[in-house]
Design an enzyme around this catalytic site. Structure first.
Site, PDB file in Angstrom:
ATOM      1  N   GLN B 126       0.841  -1.201   0.000  1.00  0.00           N
ATOM      2  CA  GLN B 126       0.000   0.000   0.000  1.00  0.00           C
ATOM      3  C   GLN B 126       0.873   1.247   0.000  1.00  0.00           C
ATOM      4  OE1 GLN B 126      -2.220   0.714   3.585  1.00  0.00           O
ATOM      5  NE2 GLN B 126      -3.693   2.052   2.573  1.00  0.00           N
ATOM      6  N   GLY B 127       0.882   1.969  -1.094  1.00  0.00           N
ATOM      7  CA  GLY B 127       1.711   3.172  -1.199  1.00  0.00           C
ATOM      8  C   GLY B 127       0.896   4.437  -1.062  1.00  0.00           C
ATOM      9  N   TYR B 128       0.445   4.707   0.136  1.00  0.00           N
ATOM     10  CA  TYR B 128      -0.306   5.930   0.405  1.00  0.00           C
ATOM     11  C   TYR B 128       0.607   6.977   1.055  1.00  0.00           C
ATOM     12  CZ  TYR B 128      -5.169   4.497  -0.587  1.00  0.00           C
ATOM     13  OH  TYR B 128      -6.346   4.141  -1.177  1.00  0.00           O
ATOM     14  N   GLU B 249     -10.564  -0.505   4.857  1.00  0.00           N
ATOM     15  CA  GLU B 249      -9.424  -0.777   5.719  1.00  0.00           C
ATOM     16  C   GLU B 249      -9.857  -0.702   7.178  1.00  0.00           C
ATOM     17  OE1 GLU B 249      -6.209   2.031   5.224  1.00  0.00           O
ATOM     18  OE2 GLU B 249      -4.906   0.984   6.643  1.00  0.00           O
ATOM     19  N   SER B 389      -4.902   7.759  12.108  1.00  0.00           N
ATOM     20  CA  SER B 389      -4.654   7.719  13.559  1.00  0.00           C
ATOM     21  C   SER B 389      -5.969   7.871  14.334  1.00  0.00           C
ATOM     22  CB  SER B 389      -3.705   8.843  13.956  1.00  0.00           C
ATOM     23  OG  SER B 389      -4.410  10.070  13.949  1.00  0.00           O
ATOM     24  N   ASN B 390      -5.951   7.475  15.582  1.00  0.00           N
ATOM     25  CA  ASN B 390      -7.184   7.561  16.367  1.00  0.00           C
ATOM     26  C   ASN B 390      -7.647   9.006  16.564  1.00  0.00           C
ATOM     27  OD1 ASN B 390      -6.963   4.821  16.379  1.00  0.00           O
ATOM     28  ND2 ASN B 390      -7.157   4.576  18.598  1.00  0.00           N
ATOM     29  N   GLU B 391      -6.705   9.944  16.546  1.00  0.00           N
ATOM     30  CA  GLU B 391      -7.106  11.358  16.608  1.00  0.00           C
ATOM     31  C   GLU B 391      -7.883  11.716  15.338  1.00  0.00           C
ATOM     32  OE1 GLU B 391      -4.039  10.342  17.414  1.00  0.00           O
ATOM     33  OE2 GLU B 391      -3.890  10.913  19.523  1.00  0.00           O
TER      34      GLU B 391
HETATM   35  C1  LIG Z   1       3.655   0.068  11.456  1.00  0.00           C
HETATM   36  C2  LIG Z   1       3.056   0.962  10.421  1.00  0.00           C
HETATM   37  C3  LIG Z   1       2.642   0.439   9.204  1.00  0.00           C
HETATM   38  C4  LIG Z   1       2.134   1.270   8.209  1.00  0.00           C
HETATM   39  N1  LIG Z   1       1.810   0.726   6.999  1.00  0.00           N
HETATM   40  C5  LIG Z   1       1.476   1.555   5.978  1.00  0.00           C
HETATM   41  C6  LIG Z   1       1.310   1.059   4.649  1.00  0.00           C
HETATM   42  O1  LIG Z   1       1.441  -0.136   4.405  1.00  0.00           O
HETATM   43  N2  LIG Z   1       1.045   1.925   3.653  1.00  0.00           N
HETATM   44  C7  LIG Z   1       0.890   3.254   3.900  1.00  0.00           C
HETATM   45  O2  LIG Z   1       0.612   3.994   2.952  1.00  0.00           O
HETATM   46  N3  LIG Z   1       1.028   3.767   5.141  1.00  0.00           N
HETATM   47  C8  LIG Z   1       1.332   2.940   6.182  1.00  0.00           C
HETATM   48  N4  LIG Z   1       1.516   3.462   7.443  1.00  0.00           N
HETATM   49  C9  LIG Z   1       1.462   4.916   7.607  1.00  0.00           C
HETATM   50  C10 LIG Z   1       0.314   5.395   8.459  1.00  0.00           C
HETATM   51  O3  LIG Z   1      -0.863   5.390   7.745  1.00  0.00           O
HETATM   52  C11 LIG Z   1       0.706   6.806   8.977  1.00  0.00           C
HETATM   53  O4  LIG Z   1       1.720   6.604   9.930  1.00  0.00           O
HETATM   54  C12 LIG Z   1      -0.437   7.533   9.586  1.00  0.00           C
HETATM   55  O5  LIG Z   1      -1.304   7.972   8.594  1.00  0.00           O
HETATM   56  C13 LIG Z   1       0.012   8.736  10.437  1.00  0.00           C
HETATM   57  O6  LIG Z   1       0.824   9.596   9.700  1.00  0.00           O
HETATM   58  P1  LIG Z   1       2.231  10.090  10.268  1.00  0.00           P
HETATM   59  O7  LIG Z   1       2.969   8.908  10.744  1.00  0.00           O
HETATM   60  O8  LIG Z   1       2.852  10.937   9.228  1.00  0.00           O
HETATM   61  O9  LIG Z   1       1.869  10.953  11.522  1.00  0.00           O
HETATM   62  P2  LIG Z   1       1.388  12.542  11.570  1.00  0.00           P
HETATM   63  O10 LIG Z   1       0.382  12.701  10.518  1.00  0.00           O
HETATM   64  O11 LIG Z   1       2.638  13.333  11.501  1.00  0.00           O
HETATM   65  O12 LIG Z   1       0.743  12.577  12.954  1.00  0.00           O
HETATM   66  C14 LIG Z   1       1.473  12.775  14.174  1.00  0.00           C
HETATM   67  C15 LIG Z   1       0.490  12.935  15.311  1.00  0.00           C
HETATM   68  O13 LIG Z   1      -0.339  14.074  15.078  1.00  0.00           O
HETATM   69  C16 LIG Z   1      -1.699  13.720  15.157  1.00  0.00           C
HETATM   70  N5  LIG Z   1      -2.479  14.548  14.228  1.00  0.00           N
HETATM   71  C17 LIG Z   1      -2.222  14.792  12.931  1.00  0.00           C
HETATM   72  N6  LIG Z   1      -3.164  15.567  12.414  1.00  0.00           N
HETATM   73  C18 LIG Z   1      -4.061  15.830  13.378  1.00  0.00           C
HETATM   74  C19 LIG Z   1      -5.270  16.589  13.457  1.00  0.00           C
HETATM   75  N7  LIG Z   1      -5.768  17.224  12.409  1.00  0.00           N
HETATM   76  N8  LIG Z   1      -5.916  16.630  14.652  1.00  0.00           N
HETATM   77  C20 LIG Z   1      -5.428  15.991  15.719  1.00  0.00           C
HETATM   78  N9  LIG Z   1      -4.286  15.260  15.706  1.00  0.00           N
HETATM   79  C21 LIG Z   1      -3.619  15.182  14.550  1.00  0.00           C
HETATM   80  C22 LIG Z   1      -1.729  12.259  14.773  1.00  0.00           C
HETATM   81  O14 LIG Z   1      -2.893  11.632  15.259  1.00  0.00           O
HETATM   82  C23 LIG Z   1      -0.475  11.753  15.434  1.00  0.00           C
HETATM   83  O15 LIG Z   1      -0.735  11.524  16.783  1.00  0.00           O
HETATM   84  C24 LIG Z   1       1.990   2.646   8.459  1.00  0.00           C
HETATM   85  C25 LIG Z   1       2.379   3.173   9.696  1.00  0.00           C
HETATM   86  C26 LIG Z   1       2.902   2.355  10.681  1.00  0.00           C
HETATM   87  C27 LIG Z   1       3.304   2.960  11.993  1.00  0.00           C
END
Ligand SMILES: Cc1cc2nc3c(=O)[nH]c(=O)nc-3n(C[C@H](O)[C@H](O)[C@H](O)COP(=O)(O)OP(=O)(O)OC[C@H]3O[C@@H](n4cnc5c(N)ncnc54)[C@H](O)[C@@H]3O)c2cc1C
Ligand SMILES: Cc1cc2nc3c(=O)[nH]c(=O)nc-3n(C[C@H](O)[C@H](O)[C@H](O)COP(=O)(O)OP(=O)(O)OC[C@H]3O[C@@H](n4cnc5c(N)ncnc54)[C@H](O)[C@@H]3O)c2cc1C
Lengths: 381, 404
Positions: B126-128, B249, B389-391
């Site tokens: 999954q390349g999102y 998902e 994320s749960n947020e």
């Molecule tokens: C083990 C693992 C596997 C994964 N596998 C895949 C995969 O196969 N393919 C893929 O595409 N992605 C994958 N992901 C990526 C995942 O979807 C992202 O990590 C996720 O979307 C969060 O983005 P970020 O890590 O950039 O955190 P950020 O977006 O930088 O968030 C950091 C913190 O800020 C909070 N936050 C951000 N925006 C808001 C807001 N508007 N209001 C309140 N709080 C906020 C978040 O909840 C979090 O606590 C994976 C991640 C992990 C950890």
């Protein structure tokens, strides 16, 4: 009332902090953790000789600098901030603690050797079946001429791979969980019949399973009174627990600071994520947890000299608070870092791991909550 | 309203239970118990057995190879899989891109990609996410520019970086969101592309996570040539597919059946471990209170999921309500790992990955359940971060459900 540090104490803190900042940055620590030996004996020498911190908490009569529990608190908090692996807790606080409280005839010599950085000690107390109960011992020491013969298995002896000596709890009488019949020994780790299985721990430390197979130890290995060692063990473990609370405070400071820094620079939706109120409130709650933990660590450390019951209550209440705070701050730090928080590359996860181990060290939240309840409700009994 | 399973459902349960008992490979059980990283083949062998039986994609319509089960049957199936501690079927092909392809794809695309997705011949990644686009997915920057190749066919030239790509080290194909119109509003101008990971210019680099696992990766695209026919749905309308996929998902992410099994395991562990007083930990009032609370919370989640399933069955797709399942499901999964670690006591600390070293003593240290307790606790922190994320889920409920 005065919550200020003395000039000496402030100096101690500054000295350690600047030394660790220069020589124990995260990359260095990573190398130490993954090295063959798992620690830096040369740093230990430097702690002894350049910094003189190994003697900070011993009285001047014992060759120390005249400090006490507060000095240990300061060292441990700074060590927590740098995730230091080297065995200050086992050697100075626990080993030194047993020696100074025991009135052992050679205590001064042993302590001099600790202060000089020559003796390193690990505390072999827990057993596979005993969880956090200090008196649950299957390890035995039987009288043999003037000395003793030791048999048993100690679980997860932290720092044993770096130790020259072990402090071992063993039964010289009584049944498996009885309060009386517990004795404490200082044992040369290289004595015949001592074998270890060394392994890493999840927080980057090292530990061993230690087996004693008919190990002959001399009469003067006994520390404290024969068969009446449990109160001494409890006192030293309380001191160690207070010290670990201080380390936890150091860990929490970095969890909090690192999270604030990250949240201020990480941008999503065109703004720093620190602008989202839900994250602000979570970081505020981390701050509250941290401040409460600092308070409880001071309280527990200052009460280490009180009666056994007062001391135990103070330490258990601090450990409950700090155990909970570490879990909240560690989990929050990872959550707010998002995917980056899950990586081995960033320091934040390593603080989370150390914090998690501290949560269970010398007793979980439930263990200390139960102990606190017993001490505060069953007093009359 | 009633809670009973029909006689047909009960017979179905017997049938699938017997099938799993007879066909689940014993070798996989051993790998799972060792708690070691699973090899590609470990994931695929069970997938292939189910594919042969026609059971690998319970939610797919029969015309594309689904078994035609009702939502209740699917629920029973997931319970039985969890009960057997079966290796999970990876969601990327079956739960994510598969439904996108059969919903938005052309007949040629369906024919080309659905059968090998079912058989496991395509391992999907999954390349999102990108380094600058996590929660704010729509800000993604990976570019796809159209050009005509020397062969006269239309291609996209793809440049950029994806990150956190789960198990991409094994990937055959990756489904990506790419920017095809840099001048449009950010949620427009995105397209949904399928990219062969063996194409020149694709590089996969490991990211090691807290528990020591190689589970996620960085994926780099340098002048990667992708035929236009690999685009699903219209150009610049990829966000529609993206949102559809995310809702799917999330609905799979509650993990009720696995959490039930997890709680059963905690009960077992707590029966084996001794508490401070020397009695089994399961008799410790504080510990059993925590198990009881967890079970009650899981029951609430289970019935919420059943209600969602029932309304899905009535024809509604998974809506923003699936965010409720994601939030509570992941919180419960995390609490389970906390309790396993807590139950492990001092033996939660030893770390075993790659240890004992070669030539070392191979005897295990501590009880079996303690071996992976801490690494799993660390690893499962991911569940409240990924999949939105749960947020972000709470923001979705606030906006879409509560109208705030
Ligand atoms: C083990 C693992 C596997 C994964 N596998 C895949 C995969 O196969 N393919 C893929 O595409 N992605 C994958 N992901 C990526 C995942 O979807 C992202 O990590 C996720 O979307 C969060 O983005 P970020 O890590 O950039 O955190 P950020 O977006 O930088 O968030 C950091 C913190 O800020 C909070 N936050 C951000 N925006 C808001 C807001 N508007 N209001 C309140 N709080 C906020 C978040 O909840 C979090 O606590 C994976 C991640 C992990 C950890
Ligand atoms: C029993 C009682 C005794 C009182 N006595 C006195 C008195 O003697 N003299 C006097 O002058 N006043 C008094 N007050 C008033 C009191 O100070 C106000 O109730 C208080 O300031 C909150 O204001 P509000 O009730 O208008 O709530 P609002 O300001 O409308 O707040 C409603 C909710 O929104 C939240 N909220 C508001 N702004 C924000 C924000 N920026 N971010 C996040 N959340 C936000 C609040 O926390 C609250 O949960 C009393 C109130 C009570 C209940």
């Amino acid at each position: 009332m005065d919550f200020n540090f003395s000039e000496e104490q402030s100096m101690l803190r500054d000295t350690i902090a600047s030394y660790l900042q220069d020589k124990y940055d995260f990359e260095t620590r990573r190398k130490i953790v993954s090295s063959e030996s798992g620690w830096r004996a040369d740093y230990w020498k430097a702690f002894a000789e350049e910094l003189g911190i190994l003697g900070a908490s011993f009285s001047e009569e014992l060759g120390g600098l005249g400090g006490g529990a507060l000095d240990n608190m300061i060292v441990m908090e700074e060590f927590g901030k740098a995730l230091v692996i080297e065995p200050y807790l086992g050697t100075v606080i626990i080993g030194g603690g047993f020696l100074k409280h025991s009135g052992h005839t050679d205590a001064a010599d042993h302590i001099a050797s600790i202060v000089a950085g020559e003796t390193t000690i690990a505390f072999a107390y827990a057993e596979a079946q005993g969880r956090y109960t200090l008196s649950d011992l299957k390890t035995t020491a039987k009288k043999d001429g003037s000395g003793w013969v030791l048999n048993g298995h100690k679980a997860v002896v932290v720092g044993a791979p770096f130790a020259s000596h072990l402090i071992v709890t063993a039964r010289t009488g009584g049944s498996q969980r009885e309060a009386s019949g517990v004795s404490v020994f200082l044992v040369d780790k290289h004595a015949k019949g001592v074998t270890t299985r060394d392994y890493p721990t999840v927080d980057g430390g090292r530990a061993s399973e230690v087996y004693f197979d008919n190990v002959s130890i001399p009469a003067d290995a006994l520390i404290g009174a024969e068969g009446a060692g449990l109160p001494l063990v409890e006192k030293v473990v309380d001191e160690a627990t207070a010290a670990v609370c201080a380390e936890g405070v150091g860990v929490m400071r970095k969890l909090h600071e690192g999270t604030l820094d990250y949240a201020k620079q990480r941008k999503q939706f065109g703004t720093a994520i620190s602008n989202f109120q839900v994250l602000q409130h979570r970081m505020v709650d981390m701050f509250i947890e941290l401040e409460q933990s600092v308070s409880m660590t001071y309280m527990a450390t200052l009460k280490l000299g009180e009666s056994d019951a007062e001391r135990a209550k103070a330490v258990s209440s601090a450990k409950v608070r700090i155990g909970r705070a570490l879990k909240f701050c560690g989990q929050s730090a990872i959550q707010i870092h998002g995917g980056m928080g899950m990586t081995d590359e960033l320091a934040i996860g390593h603080y989370f791991k150390r914090g998690t181990i501290i949560e269970g060290l010398f007793g979980s939240v439930d263990h200390h909550l139960t102990r606190y309840e017993r001490l505060s409700f069953d007093k009359a009994a | 309203m009633n809670l009973d399973f029909s006689p047909e459902d009960l017979a179905f349960r017997e049938e699938v239970r017997a099938f799993i008992a007879e066909n689940y490979p014993a070798s996989l059980r051993a790998v799972q118990e060792e708690g070691e990283e699973m090899a590609k083949e470990d994931f695929l062998s069970w997938h292939r057995i189910l594919a042969k039986k026609g059971w690998v994609a319970p939610a797919w319509p029969t015309e594309y190879g689904g078994p035609g089960w009702s939502s209740v049957q699917r629920y029973i199936w997931s319970e039985e899989l969890a009960r057997a501690d079966a290796v999970p079927i990876l969601p990327f092909g079956i739960n994510m891109v598969g439904p996108v392809i059969y919903t938005f794809g052309t007949p040629e695309q369906k024919q080309r990609f659905l059968p090998p997705t079912l058989t496991g011949d395509i391992w999907w990644s999954q390349g999102y996410s990108e380094p600058g686009a996590g929660s704010d997915l729509a800000s993604l920057k990976t570019k796809a520019e159209r050009f005509t190749g020397d062969d006269g066919k239309e291609y996209y030239l793809v440049n950029g970086q994806k990150t956190w790509t789960t198990l991409a080290q094994h990937g055959d194909w990756i489904f990506c969101l790419v920017r095809t119109d840099p001048n449009a509003k950010i949620q427009e101008g995105i397209s949904f592309l399928l990219i062969d990971m063996k194409s020149p210019g694709v590089t996969v680099r490991p990211i090691i996570t807290l528990g020591g696992e190689h589970e996620v990766n960085e994926v780099w695209f340098e002048n990667v040539k992708v035929p236009v026919e690999n685009r699903i749905y219209e150009e610049n309308k990829g966000w529609t597919c993206a949102k559809f996929l995310l809702a799917h998902e999330r609905s799979g992410i509650a993990g009720v059946a696995r959490s039930k099994r997890g709680i059963e395991r905690i009960r077992q562990i707590a029966a084996e471990e001794l508490a401070d007083d020397g009695n089994p930990l399961i008799q410790d009032p504080l510990f059993r209170r925590k198990i009881a609370e967890l079970e009650i919370d899981l029951t609430a989640l289970e019935f919420t999921e059943l209600r969602t399933l029932a309304s899905e069955h009535a024809g509604k797709g998974p809506g923003p309500e699936s965010s409720v399942l994601k939030i509570k499901g992941t919180e419960i999964q995390q609490r389970i790992t906390e309790l396993v670690l807590e139950a492990s006591g001092n033996y939660g600390a030893p770390y075993f990955r790659g240890f004992p070293k070669e030539g070392g003593n191979a005897l295990p240290i501590g009880p079996d359940h303690a071996r992976r307790a801490a690494p799993t606790y660390f690893n499962v922190r991911k569940t409240s971060i990924y999949g939105g994320s749960n947020e972000i889920q709470r923001n979705i409920i606030a906006k879409m459900v509560l109208g705030l």
